[in-house]
Structure formats: structure tokens, C-alpha cells
Scaffold this active site. Structure first.
Site, mmCIF file in Angstrom:
data_model
loop_
_atom_site.group_PDB
_atom_site.id
_atom_site.type_symbol
_atom_site.label_atom_id
_atom_site.label_comp_id
_atom_site.label_asym_id
_atom_site.label_seq_id
_atom_site.Cartn_x
_atom_site.Cartn_y
_atom_site.Cartn_z
ATOM 1 C CG ASP A 91 106.759 44.504 52.944
ATOM 2 O OD1 ASP A 91 105.675 44.171 53.439
ATOM 3 O OD2 ASP A 91 107.271 45.647 53.097
ATOM 4 C CB ILE A 147 106.274 45.396 47.689
ATOM 5 C CG1 ILE A 147 105.428 44.566 48.684
ATOM 6 C CG2 ILE A 147 105.380 46.280 46.815
ATOM 7 C CD1 ILE A 147 104.788 45.368 49.771
ATOM 8 C CG LEU A 154 109.128 46.660 40.075
ATOM 9 C CD1 LEU A 154 107.927 45.720 40.224
ATOM 10 C CD2 LEU A 154 109.868 46.358 38.776
ATOM 11 N N GLY A 155 109.576 51.438 40.825
ATOM 12 C CA GLY A 155 108.985 52.771 40.977
ATOM 13 C C GLY A 155 109.524 53.746 39.941
ATOM 14 C CD GLN A 156 108.708 59.859 38.743
ATOM 15 O OE1 GLN A 156 108.611 60.197 39.922
ATOM 16 N NE2 GLN A 156 108.476 60.695 37.752
ATOM 17 C CE1 TYR A 201 107.762 63.877 49.163
ATOM 18 C CE2 TYR A 201 107.432 61.538 49.456
ATOM 19 C CZ TYR A 201 108.056 62.597 48.834
ATOM 20 O OH TYR A 201 109.015 62.351 47.868
#
Ligand code: VAH
Length: 315
Positions: free
Chosen positions: A50, A35, A10-12, A140
Site C-alpha cells: 500500500d 495493494i 496490476l493496473g491498466q 484528478y
């Protein structure tokens, strides 16, 4: 046909790569996980996962007889500075879990995204080569560099087929900005259309390497389909697309929205951006399999505004 599982679907990146993989390999060969639950039923095969829960992760891999994992679940640079330990656990410890799934014969192929954030002071700022010194100064970047070292170690010691790309800042319209230092270049389009005004958290002359999402998705699938004997890099490939400053992007938007105004209010993310290259050299990816980006700044600006006008109901 590969049987694929995507984490962070569901991320970018995941919200676009999932559908590119479905189109290429068929919806029954792609399992999307994240998640949180999707807001609609566009993901035909979805499992809530998760990735920090290794046992549940293993169960889903076995349930669907997965052989290929695109491990995208991660925390981006801005958020990682605020939650460094969770960033390490999510961005790097879970990669080790996936590499060990492959070492134990549960899966065969892995894709994992690294980032130009692995470069820091001491690396060439212009045309940073694949082999430039890597002194990341953000949590990061440190987590991504460690991940790259694990990838090369598992390739060399256990012959694991793990492949990786050092993505620049990714520009896309499908998801909201996700807490990355380069996400000013996503949010600016939303603000230009909603308010004709944007308060930029980087100063006007901060040049950063960027890439439009369609190029990133195409290049990722190209890498995963390249015969292994052609690949000379087993840490992570430099990818370059375009490079621009907030001022250059704002000027490109003003050509299309003359009333648009920008103000520069640098925050903690300025020091992260200052440690990154202005643009990087990706000649090794070009040589190994003919990688070539297709979107330049005008073309990217046009498609971002066009798609966001539709998404925001501005047409
Ligand atoms: C970030 N979008 O800003 C990511 C990217 C090069 C930056 O890795 O954190």
C-alpha cells in the site's frame, strides 16, 4: 542494469509495463507491487504494497536494492471526483514520498504518469501545446498538475532524475476499464462483443486524445532511456496518439460488427471530458527523442477486437 520497482503493477498501465520491463531488463531486475495480490503467478517477483504506507514502501525498496521506481499507483478521474481527499493522498502525496526517497539517496530514477487532464478551460482545445495554460477542473487533473510541479521542483532543487508523460486516454484489452473518463473507449469493445450494444456515458461528439497501450509502453521506456541532456521538459511531456469521438469509434466498430448499436447517455463525466483538449501537440517529445506513435484508429480497433475475442472466448 536498473533494479526496478513498479507500484500499481496490476493496473491498466502496470499490467503491461511490468512485462515490457521484464523482457527488456530481465525478470530478476523487476519487482511488481500492488495493494492487492495478483490472481495468477505471471508476476515472478511480487510484493503486496500500500503506497500510502511509507515505512513499508521504504523496507521493500531496501530489501530489493531498488534504484528505479515506476510509480503508477493512482485513482482515475471518474473515481477521484467521488473520493477527492483519497485521490489527493494516493495520486500526489505518495509521489512526494517517492521524490523524498530519491532526495534521501534511497533511489536514483523515477517515472510518474501525468495526464492531459492537467489542461482545462482556457487551453487550446485543438493541438494543445506543451506550454498551454493549465486550469484543471477535475480533482484528478488538479492532483496531477500539483504532481508535475513537484517533479520540476525536485529536479531543479535537488537534481532528482524524475521523468513524466501526460498520457492521453489509454486503450488496452488486458485489464477491465478502471473508472477513467476515457474508459468508455475500453468498455465499448467489451460490450460490443458481449452484447452488441453500448450505453456511452459521453455524448457522441466528445473528441478526446487517446493512445493505444503498446505505443504508451514503448514511449515510456524510450523516455526513461533517453540521455538526460536531451530532455528539455522536467514537468511532464505531452503525448499524442490519436483523437476520436464516441461516434467515430462506434462507426469503426460497426464496420467489423454490423449489429453493434450505441446509445448516448451523458453523465457527470461529460463535464470532465468537456474541460479536456480534443487533441494535443506532442512536438516537444518528437524533437527531444524522436517519439512517434504507431497505432491509428483502424489498427487499434482491429487489435482490441481480436484480443478481446480471445480473452472473452468469443472465437
Ligand atoms: C482517466 N484514463 O480517464 C485517465 C486519463 C486522460 C484521462 O488520465 O481518468
Amino acid at each position: 542494469m536498473p533494479k526496478i520497482l513498479i507500484t500499481g503493477a496490476l493496473g491498466q498501465i502496470g499490467s503491461e509495463l511490468t512485462f515490457a520491463l521484464v523482457e527488456r531488463y530481465g525478470e530478476n531486475n523487476v519487482i511488481a507491487t500492488d495493494i492487492r495480490q495478483p490472481l495468477n503467478d505471471e508476476y515472478k517477483h511480487f510484493e503486496q504494497l500500500d503506497v500510502l504506507d511509507a515505512e513499508s514502501f521504504k523496507k521493500i525498496l531496501k530489501k530489493h536494492s531498488i534504484d528505479t521506481v515506476y510509480h503508477l499507483a493512482a485513482m482515475l478521474s471518474g473515481v477521484a471526483e467521488k473520493f477527492p481527499v483519497r485521490a489527493w493522498d494516493l495520486n500526489t502525496k505518495t509521489l512526494l514520498t517517492v521524490l523524498n526517497f530519491a532526495k534521501d539517496g534511497l533511489i536514483k530514477n523515477i517515472f510518474w504518469p501525468s495526464s492531459i487532464a492537467v489542461y482545462g478551460r482556457g487551453a487550446e482545445k485543438e493541438g494543445t501545446p506543451q506550454s498551454a495554460i493549465k486550469n484543471p477542473e477535475s480533482m484528478y487533473g488538479i492532483a496531477k498538475l500539483a504532481g508535475e510541479r513537484f517533479c520540476e521542483y525536485y529536479y531543479k532543487k535537488f537534481n532528482i532524475n524524475v521523468r513524466s508523460i501526460r498520457y492521453p486516454g489509454l486503450i488496452s484489452w488486458k485489464t477491465q476499464p478502471g473508472g477513467g473518463t476515457t474508459d468508455y473507449a475500453v468498455d465499448i469493445f467489451y460490450q460490443a462483443l458481449e452484447n452488441q450494444k453500448y450505453n456511452c456515458f459521453l455524448n457522441e461528439n466528445t473528441a478526446l486524445p487517446m493512445l493505444y497501450m503498446d505505443d504508451a509502453i514503448r514511449g515510456t521506456i524510450e523516455l526513461m532511456e533517453t540521455p538526460s541532456e536531451k530532455l528539455s521538459v522536467h514537468s511532464s511531456y505531452n503525448f499524442s496518439g490519436l483523437s476520436f469521438t464516441p461516434k467515430e469509434l462506434a462507426e469503426e466498430i460497426k464496420k467489423r460488427i454490423p449489429a453493434f448499436e450505441i446509445e448516448y447517455l451523458p453523465d457527470f463525466r461529460q463535464s470532465i471530458a468537456d474541460s479536456w483538449p480534443n487533441w494535443i501537440d506532442d512536438s516537444v517529445a518528437q524533437k527531444d527523442w524522436g517519439w512517434k506513435p504507431e497505432f491509428d484508429l483502424p489498427k487499434m480497433t482491429d487489435i482490441m477486437l481480436q484480443q478481446l475475442k480471445l480473452k472473452l472466448g468469443k472465437i
